[in-house]
Design an enzyme around this catalytic site. Structure first.
Site, short mmCIF file in Angstrom:
data_model
loop_
_atom_site.label_atom_id
_atom_site.label_comp_id
_atom_site.label_asym_id
_atom_site.label_seq_id
_atom_site.Cartn_x
_atom_site.Cartn_y
_atom_site.Cartn_z
N ASP A 295 0.80 -1.24 0.00
CA ASP A 295 0.00 0.00 0.00
C ASP A 295 0.83 1.28 0.00
O ASP A 295 0.56 2.21 0.77
CB ASP A 295 -0.96 0.01 1.21
CG ASP A 295 -1.99 -1.11 1.17
OD1 ASP A 295 -1.90 -1.96 0.27
OD2 ASP A 295 -2.86 -1.13 2.05
N ASP B 280 -4.44 -0.78 -1.93
CA ASP B 280 -5.75 -0.57 -1.32
C ASP B 280 -6.63 0.08 -2.39
O ASP B 280 -6.23 1.08 -3.00
CB ASP B 280 -5.56 0.36 -0.10
CG ASP B 280 -6.51 0.05 1.04
OD1 ASP B 280 -6.83 -1.13 1.27
OD2 ASP B 280 -6.92 1.01 1.74
N HIS C 74 -10.56 0.89 -2.98
CA HIS C 74 -11.93 0.87 -2.46
C HIS C 74 -12.93 1.54 -3.41
O HIS C 74 -12.64 2.60 -3.96
CB HIS C 74 -12.00 1.63 -1.14
CG HIS C 74 -11.17 1.05 -0.04
ND1 HIS C 74 -11.24 -0.27 0.35
CD2 HIS C 74 -10.26 1.63 0.80
CE1 HIS C 74 -10.41 -0.47 1.37
NE2 HIS C 74 -9.80 0.65 1.66
N HIS D 39 -17.37 2.45 0.26
CA HIS D 39 -16.81 1.35 1.06
C HIS D 39 -17.25 1.44 2.53
O HIS D 39 -17.26 2.52 3.12
CB HIS D 39 -15.28 1.35 0.97
CG HIS D 39 -14.67 0.09 1.46
ND1 HIS D 39 -14.06 -0.01 2.68
CD2 HIS D 39 -14.64 -1.15 0.91
CE1 HIS D 39 -13.65 -1.26 2.85
NE2 HIS D 39 -13.99 -1.97 1.79
N HIS E 203 -10.53 7.00 1.52
CA HIS E 203 -9.15 6.90 1.03
C HIS E 203 -9.06 5.85 -0.06
O HIS E 203 -9.91 4.95 -0.14
CB HIS E 203 -8.20 6.53 2.17
CG HIS E 203 -8.48 5.16 2.74
ND1 HIS E 203 -9.45 4.92 3.67
CD2 HIS E 203 -7.92 3.96 2.47
CE1 HIS E 203 -9.49 3.63 3.96
NE2 HIS E 203 -8.58 3.02 3.23
N LYS F 271 -6.92 -4.91 -3.17
CA LYS F 271 -7.70 -5.40 -2.03
C LYS F 271 -8.63 -4.31 -1.54
O LYS F 271 -8.38 -3.12 -1.74
CB LYS F 271 -6.76 -5.87 -0.92
CG LYS F 271 -5.86 -4.78 -0.40
CD LYS F 271 -4.83 -5.33 0.57
CE LYS F 271 -3.98 -4.23 1.16
NZ LYS F 271 -4.71 -3.22 1.93
N CYS G 64 -2.00 -2.37 7.66
CA CYS G 64 -1.90 -3.34 6.57
C CYS G 64 -0.59 -4.11 6.56
O CYS G 64 -0.56 -5.29 6.18
CB CYS G 64 -2.16 -2.65 5.24
SG CYS G 64 -3.89 -2.12 5.11
C1 VGL Z 1 -4.71 0.86 5.52
C2 VGL Z 1 -6.32 1.69 6.90
C3 VGL Z 1 -7.28 1.49 5.94
C4 VGL Z 1 -3.26 0.53 5.30
C5 VGL Z 1 -5.64 0.63 4.54
O1 VGL Z 1 -2.82 0.41 4.15
O2 VGL Z 1 -2.55 0.36 6.32
N1 VGL Z 1 -5.04 1.40 6.69
N2 VGL Z 1 -6.93 0.96 4.78
ZN ZN Z 2 -8.31 0.97 3.18
#
Ligand code: VGL
Ligand code: ZN
Length: 220
Positions: A16, A56, A58, A62, A91, A116, A165
Site C-alpha cells: 500500500d 488498497d 476501495h 466502502h 481513502h 484489495k 496493513c
Molecule cells: C490501511 C487503513 C485502511 C493501510 C488501509 O494500508 O494500512 N489502513 N486501509
Molecule cells: Zn483501506
C-alpha cells in the site's frame, strides 16, 4: 549477524505505498514519505528477483469509510460482521490519484499487484486475506498460492501502514507458513505511540524484524 536466506526463494512484498497514505493524502501516515528513498533503493538493487505489491482499492461507498456511517467521525470504531472496525477517512478510492501506486517508485519491477478492499461490504488490510466478511470468513486474495507456485518460502515486507496493513500482511504470512521478515525502517505507523507494543506483538507472532541496512550488509 547476517540474516541468512536465499533471494531465489524470497519475495519482497510492497504494501500500500500510495499517495493517500503519505503526508498530504486522505489517510496520511506521519513520515510515510520517509520510506520512499529506501524502498526505491531496495526495488532497484536487484536483490529481490520477485517483487509484488498490494494496492488498497476501495469503491466510493466502502463500508470502512466514516462517511458511510451517519454521525460517525473518522477513527471512531464500530462493529462490522461481528468484529471491531475502525472507520477511516475516505481513502484509496478506485481510480483516484491518491489510490495510485506512488509515482516516485519503479513499479515496472513488480511482477504482480494484488488489489484489495474492492468489496464495498468488507475491509481488507492484509495482502493475503480480506478481513471478516458477512459469512464470518476471511476470503483469500490468492497471494499465498501465487507465492507458493513461484516456490517462495520467505517474504520480506515493507510499506504502509506499519500498524495496519503491514502488520496484518505479516501475521497472515506467518499463518500461511512463510518465513516472514519485516523491514522495520521501511514502514511507518498510523499510531506511532503503539510501536513498541507492536514490535513485541509481531515478534511473539513469529515475525522477524530487521532493518534494510541488514540486507545491504548481506549483499556486500
Ligand atoms: C490501511 C487503513 C485502511 C493501510 C488501509 O494500508 O494500512 N489502513 N486501509
Ligand atoms: Zn483501506
Amino acid at each position: 549477524m547476517k540474516p541468512e536466506f536465499d533471494p531465489a526463494s524470497s519475495a519482497l512484498i510492497l504494501v500500500d505505498i500510495q499517495p493517500d497514505f503519505l503526508p498530504g493524502g486522505r489517510l496520511a501516515v506521519t513520515e510515510g514519505d520517509a520510506i520512499l528513498p529506501g524502498v526505491r533503493e531496495l526495488m532497484d538493487s536487484g536483490f529481490f528477483p520477485l517483487q509484488v505489491a498490494t494496492q488498497d482499492w476501495h469503491p466510493a461507498d466502502h463500508a470502512s469509510f466514516a462517511s458511510r456511517h451517519p454521525g460517525a467521525d473518522p477513527f471512531d470504531t464500530t462493529e462490522l460482521h461481528g468484529h471491531e472496525q475502525v472507520l477511516w477517512p475516505d481513502h484509496c478510492v478506485q481510480g483516484s490519484p491518491g489510490a495510485e501506486l506512488h509515482p516516485a517508485l519503479p513499479w515496472e519491477r513488480v511482477a504482480a499487484v494484488i488489489r484489495k478492499g474492492s468489496d464495498s461490504r468488507v475491509d481488507s488490510y492484509s495482502g493475503f486475506r480480506n478481513n471478516w466478511g458477512p459469512d464470518g470468513t476471511r476470503a483469500p486474495t490468492g497471494l499465498a498460492g501465487y507465492l507458493r507456485e513461484r516456490e517462495v518460502d520467505t517474504v520480506f515486507i515493507c510499506g504502509l501502514a506499519r500498524d495496519v496493513c503491514v502488520r496484518w500482511t505479516a501475521e497472515d504470512a506467518v499463518d500461511a507458513g512463510f518465513d516472514t521478515r519485516l523491514l522495520w525502517d521501511l514502514t511507518r505507523s498510523v499510531d506511532a505511540e503503539g510501536d513498541s507494543d507492536l514490535r513485541d506483538h509481531l515478534k511473539g507472532d513469529g515475525v522477524r524484524l530487521l532493518r534494510s541496512s541488514d540486507l545491504r550488509a548481506h549483499s556486500d
